[in-house]
Write a protein that holds these residues in place. Structure first.
Motif, PDB file in Angstrom:
ATOM      1  N   ARG A  15       0.824  -1.215   0.000  1.00 16.69           N
ATOM      2  CA  ARG A  15       0.000   0.000   0.000  1.00 16.69           C
ATOM      3  C   ARG A  15       0.856   1.263   0.000  1.00 16.69           C
ATOM      4  NH1 ARG A  15      -3.505  -2.444   4.599  1.00 16.69           N
ATOM      5  NH2 ARG A  15      -5.117  -3.472   3.382  1.00 16.69           N
ATOM      6  N   VAL A  69      -5.510   5.570  -1.065  1.00 22.08           N
ATOM      7  CA  VAL A  69      -4.650   4.402  -0.899  1.00 22.08           C
ATOM      8  C   VAL A  69      -4.524   3.688  -2.241  1.00 22.08           C
ATOM      9  CG1 VAL A  69      -4.319   2.216   0.327  1.00 22.08           C
ATOM     10  CG2 VAL A  69      -5.424   4.145   1.490  1.00 22.08           C
ATOM     11  N   SER A  71      -2.922   0.316  -4.014  1.00 19.45           N
ATOM     12  CA  SER A  71      -2.461  -0.982  -3.528  1.00 19.45           C
ATOM     13  C   SER A  71      -2.457  -2.039  -4.625  1.00 19.45           C
ATOM     14  CB  SER A  71      -3.345  -1.458  -2.375  1.00 19.45           C
ATOM     15  OG  SER A  71      -4.656  -1.722  -2.823  1.00 19.45           O
TER      16      SER A  71
END
Length: 78
Positions: A15, A69, A71
């Protein structure tokens, strides 16, 4: 005698978290830096040289209350 196999798979979530403080949100330049770092890490995880193909679904973007985020997930037998 039983006829089966077993395996254990380890999942790793990678992440990059970009702060997105209210009321301004995340800065575009910071998103760009995190996206670039995530792309490079994805390529490295797949053994692909920088600049190689990046599948459309390779990276995921999630908006949380105070961050963006980026990821991707890798799996490996243990």
């Amino acid at each position: 005698m039983a006829d089966y196999t077993t395996e254990t798979v380890t999942t790793t979530v990678h992440r990059w978290i970009v702060p997105a403080a209210q009321p301004w949100g995340a800065a575009g330049g910071e998103i760009d830096k995190a996206w670039d770092a995530a792309r490079r890490a994805y390529w490295a995880s797949k053994g692909v040289p920088d600049g190689g193909p990046l599948p459309d679904d390779a990276l995921r973007f999630h908006a949380t209350d105070d961050a963006i985020v980026i990821s991707f997930t890798t799996e490996g037998a243990r």
